[in-house]
Design a protein around this motif. Structure first.
Motif, PDB file in Angstrom:
ATOM      1  N   THR A 284      18.605   8.912  68.370  1.00 35.38           N
ATOM      2  CA  THR A 284      18.432   8.616  66.952  1.00 35.38           C
ATOM      3  C   THR A 284      17.198   9.319  66.420  1.00 35.38           C
ATOM      4  O   THR A 284      16.168   9.380  67.078  1.00 35.38           O
ATOM      5  CB  THR A 284      18.288   7.096  66.755  1.00 35.38           C
ATOM      6  OG1 THR A 284      19.429   6.458  67.324  1.00 35.38           O
ATOM      7  CG2 THR A 284      18.182   6.753  65.284  1.00 35.38           C
TER       8      THR A 284
ATOM      9  N   GLN B 166      25.394  15.655  57.519  1.00 32.82           N
ATOM     10  CA  GLN B 166      26.071  14.426  57.893  1.00 32.82           C
ATOM     11  C   GLN B 166      25.071  13.280  57.854  1.00 32.82           C
ATOM     12  O   GLN B 166      23.930  13.406  58.298  1.00 32.82           O
ATOM     13  CB  GLN B 166      26.683  14.545  59.287  1.00 32.82           C
ATOM     14  CG  GLN B 166      27.500  13.321  59.691  1.00 32.82           C
ATOM     15  CD  GLN B 166      28.242  13.516  61.006  1.00 32.82           C
ATOM     16  OE1 GLN B 166      28.191  14.595  61.593  1.00 32.82           O
ATOM     17  NE2 GLN B 166      28.928  12.483  61.470  1.00 32.82           N
ATOM     18  N   CYS B 167      25.503  12.137  57.324  1.00 31.15           N
ATOM     19  CA  CYS B 167      24.606  10.987  57.208  1.00 31.15           C
ATOM     20  C   CYS B 167      25.242   9.701  57.714  1.00 31.15           C
ATOM     21  O   CYS B 167      24.691   8.621  57.532  1.00 31.15           O
ATOM     22  CB  CYS B 167      24.139  10.822  55.754  1.00 31.15           C
ATOM     23  SG  CYS B 167      25.489  10.659  54.558  1.00 31.15           S
ATOM     24  N   GLY B 168      26.407   9.782  58.331  1.00 34.23           N
ATOM     25  CA  GLY B 168      27.046   8.578  58.846  1.00 34.23           C
ATOM     26  C   GLY B 168      28.403   8.869  59.441  1.00 34.23           C
ATOM     27  O   GLY B 168      28.874  10.001  59.453  1.00 34.23           O
TER      28      GLY B 168
ATOM     29  N   TRP C 138      27.846   8.231  64.928  1.00 32.59           N
ATOM     30  CA  TRP C 138      26.747   9.058  64.416  1.00 32.59           C
ATOM     31  C   TRP C 138      25.413   8.374  64.698  1.00 32.59           C
ATOM     32  O   TRP C 138      25.223   7.192  64.405  1.00 32.59           O
ATOM     33  CB  TRP C 138      26.915   9.265  62.921  1.00 32.59           C
ATOM     34  CG  TRP C 138      25.763   9.980  62.249  1.00 32.59           C
ATOM     35  CD1 TRP C 138      24.888   9.457  61.347  1.00 32.59           C
ATOM     36  CD2 TRP C 138      25.389  11.340  62.419  1.00 32.59           C
ATOM     37  NE1 TRP C 138      23.993  10.400  60.944  1.00 32.59           N
ATOM     38  CE2 TRP C 138      24.269  11.576  61.592  1.00 32.59           C
ATOM     39  CE3 TRP C 138      25.878  12.389  63.205  1.00 32.59           C
ATOM     40  CZ2 TRP C 138      23.636  12.814  61.523  1.00 32.59           C
ATOM     41  CZ3 TRP C 138      25.259  13.623  63.132  1.00 32.59           C
ATOM     42  CH2 TRP C 138      24.150  13.831  62.295  1.00 32.59           C
ATOM     43  N   THR C 139      24.469   9.122  65.270  1.00 29.28           N
ATOM     44  CA  THR C 139      23.152   8.571  65.586  1.00 29.28           C
ATOM     45  C   THR C 139      22.018   9.318  64.897  1.00 29.28           C
ATOM     46  O   THR C 139      20.854   9.087  65.177  1.00 29.28           O
ATOM     47  CB  THR C 139      22.903   8.602  67.109  1.00 29.28           C
ATOM     48  OG1 THR C 139      23.008   9.957  67.575  1.00 29.28           O
ATOM     49  CG2 THR C 139      23.901   7.733  67.844  1.00 29.28           C
TER      50      THR C 139
ATOM     51  N   THR D   6      20.498   8.665  58.433  1.00 33.38           N
ATOM     52  CA  THR D   6      21.455   8.045  57.511  1.00 33.38           C
ATOM     53  C   THR D   6      20.950   8.054  56.072  1.00 33.38           C
ATOM     54  O   THR D   6      21.699   7.716  55.160  1.00 33.38           O
ATOM     55  CB  THR D   6      21.743   6.591  57.945  1.00 33.38           C
ATOM     56  OG1 THR D   6      20.509   5.868  58.018  1.00 33.38           O
ATOM     57  CG2 THR D   6      22.416   6.563  59.307  1.00 33.38           C
TER      58      THR D   6
ATOM     59  N   CYS E 261      24.382   9.495  50.196  1.00 34.81           N
ATOM     60  CA  CYS E 261      25.305   9.497  51.325  1.00 34.81           C
ATOM     61  C   CYS E 261      26.677   9.023  50.858  1.00 34.81           C
ATOM     62  O   CYS E 261      26.844   7.881  50.424  1.00 34.81           O
ATOM     63  CB  CYS E 261      24.779   8.605  52.444  1.00 34.81           C
ATOM     64  SG  CYS E 261      25.706   8.750  53.987  1.00 34.81           S
TER      65      CYS E 261
ATOM     66  N   VAL F 161      30.704   8.391  51.767  1.00 40.45           N
ATOM     67  CA  VAL F 161      31.631   8.166  52.874  1.00 40.45           C
ATOM     68  C   VAL F 161      32.918   8.943  52.606  1.00 40.45           C
ATOM     69  O   VAL F 161      33.630   8.678  51.632  1.00 40.45           O
ATOM     70  CB  VAL F 161      31.935   6.667  53.039  1.00 40.45           C
ATOM     71  CG1 VAL F 161      32.965   6.458  54.148  1.00 40.45           C
ATOM     72  CG2 VAL F 161      30.664   5.890  53.329  1.00 40.45           C
TER      73      VAL F 161
ATOM     74  N   SER G   1      30.357  10.866  57.017  1.00 42.32           N
ATOM     75  CA  SER G   1      29.734  10.648  55.719  1.00 42.32           C
ATOM     76  C   SER G   1      28.791  11.812  55.493  1.00 42.32           C
ATOM     77  O   SER G   1      28.221  12.369  56.441  1.00 42.32           O
ATOM     78  CB  SER G   1      28.966   9.339  55.687  1.00 42.32           C
ATOM     79  OG  SER G   1      29.828   8.231  55.898  1.00 42.32           O
TER      80      SER G   1
END
Length: 348
Positions: free
Chosen positions: A307, A319-321, A325-326, A329, A337, A339, A345
Motif C-alpha cells: 500500500t 487507478q484509484c480503486g 487494488w492496494t 485511493t 475517483c 468507479v 476505478s
C-alpha cells in the motif's frame, strides 16, 4: 455510414478514452522469458523489484501518452521513463516475442510499431533524448484486421524481428501500440510505448540513421488523427518509413517459453556472442531458435504490491480503486475517483 452515425461513434469513443490500458509483462528471446518492469507493483515496492531489461516508467495506471505530448521526453519510453538495469542478448535476425497484460481490449484498435536505437555505449545509462530511433516494424490495417486484433489473437503477444544485417551493439527496442478508438477527436489517440535494452550480436554492418523519440509523430499526423469508423479503412501507419532491406511484415504467432532468466547487468556478458539463459534440466535452447510452439512456461516469482504511503494521491487518469487494488485511493487536486466497474476505478 451516415455523418450522424459516424459522429455518434466518435463521441462514444471519446467517452471511453480512460477505460482500459496495458503494459508489457515479459519478452521471450530464443525460448527464454525475461520479466519486464511492472509499473503496477514495482513502483510501490522498489526494494523487492528485480533488475530487469525493461525501462521503468510512471504509468502505474497502465496509461498512455496523449498526442499533445508527442514532442516531450515522456513520449520516448513512457512517462518518466528511465533505463532498465540490465539487458538481454539476441543475435541479429532473431525474433522477439513481446507479451502484454492485461488482455488488450478489442475496442482499442490501432497499429503496432517497433523501433531500434543504438545506445553507442551501455543502454543502462543512456540519455534517452540522445537516442535516434529507426523503424523495423509497422503493422496497421490489413485484410479487415487491425494489428492490435492480430496481437490479441496471438495471446496478447507480438513478434518483432531484429534485422539480420544489423551492426552488433547495444540497442533500445521501442515497442508501441497506438489505440485509435478516440482517433477521430483531436488529441484522442493513445500511445503506449514500451522500451527494452538489448545487446545485439553478429557480423552485420547495417547502421541506419534515426530520429529523436520526440520527433516520431505529431498530433495531427494522418495516422494519429484518424477516424477508424469510416469505411473503407485506408490507414497510413505513422512515423518514419521502414528502413530499407528488411521484410515489410512478419508472420505473427504465439511463442511459449521453455525457461526463464534474469537480465544481464552491464559488464556481465561472458563473451562476444554468449546469451544468458537459465535452462531447466533436460531442456536445450538452441541459439537461433526464434519460436517455440510447445513447452511449459516457468512462471516468474510474483511481486506483491504494498500500500502506498498515507496521503499519497494518484495522478489524473490513474487507478484509484477496484477489487485487489492496494495503491492510492485519493486523487490529485482537480480530479475525483470514478468507479468504472468492480475491478477498476480511475481519477478523472
Amino acid at each position: 455510414m451516415s455523418l450522424k452515425t459516424n459522429s455518434l461513434l466518435a463521441s462514444l469513443a471519446g467517452a471511453a478514452l480512460v477505460a482500459a490500458h496495458g503494459h508489457v509483462s515479459h519478452i521471450i528471446v530464443n525460448g527464454v522469458q525475461y520479466r519486464n518492469y511492472d509499473p503496477t507493483s514495482d513502483f510501490y515496492n522498489p526494494s523487492a523489484a528485480p533488475k530487469v531489461l525493461g525501462w521503468a516508467a510512471l504509468n502505474q495506471d497502465n496509461g498512455f501518452i496523449e498526442p499533445n505530448n508527442f514532442g516531450k521526453a515522456d513520449a520516448i519510453c513512457h512517462v518518466g521513463g528511465t533505463p532498465g538495469a540490465g539487458h538481454a542478448t539476441v543475435a541479429a535476425g532473431d525474433k522477439i516475442s513481446i507479451s502484454w497484460t492485461p488482455e488488450w481490449p478489442s475496442s482499442h484498435v490501432g497499429p503496432v510499431i517497433d523501433y531500434l536505437a543504438n545506445c553507442n555505449g551501455n543502454c543502462e545509462t543512456v540519455d534517452k533524448t540522445a537516442l535516434r530511433f529507426f523503424k523495423i516494424g509497422g503493422a496497421g490495417y490489413e485484410n479487415g484486421e487491425w494489428a492490435s486484433d492480430v496481437l490479441t489473437k496471438n495471446g496478447n503477444s507480438w513478434l518483432v524481428q531484429i534485422p539480420a544485417s544489423l551492426k552488433a551493439g547495444n540497442y533500445v527496442l521501442r515497442h508501441e501500440i497506438i489505440a485509435l478508438h478516440g482517433g477521430p477527436n483531436p488529441n484522442g489517440a493513445q500511445s503506449y510505448p514500451q522500451c527494452f535494452n538489448l545487446r545485439v550480436t553478429g557480423s552485420g554492418t547495417l547502421s541506419p540513421a534515426g530520429v529523436a523519440g520526440t520527433s516520431l509523430y505529431t498530433a495531427t499526423d494522418a495516422g494519429i488523427l484518424f477516424n477508424t469508423y469510416m469505411s473503407p479503412v485506408v490507414y497510413p501507419v505513422p512515423g518514419p518509413a521502414l528502413i530499407a532491406g528488411i521484410p515489410s511484415k512478419i508472420a505473427q504467432s504465439k511463442s511459449v517459453a521453455t525457461s526463464t532468466a534474469s537480465a544481464t547487468l552491464p559488464g556481465g556478458d561472458s563473451g562476444p556472442t554468449a546469451a544468458p539463459t537459465t535452462t531447466p534440466a533436460g531442456t536445450t535452447v538452441k541459439p537461433g531458435t526464434t519460436l517455440v510452439t510447445s513447452a511449459t512456461t516457468k512462471p516468474t516469482t510474483p511481486v506483491t504490491p504494498t500500500t502506498s504511503a498515507p496521503g499519497a494521491a494518484q495522478t489524473k487518469y490513474g487507478q484509484c480503486g477496484g477489487n485487489g487494488w492496494t495503491g492510492p485511493t485519493a486523487c490529485a487536486s482537480g480530479s475525483t475517483c470514478s468507479v468504472l466497474n468492480d475491478w477498476y476505478s480511475q481519477c478523472v
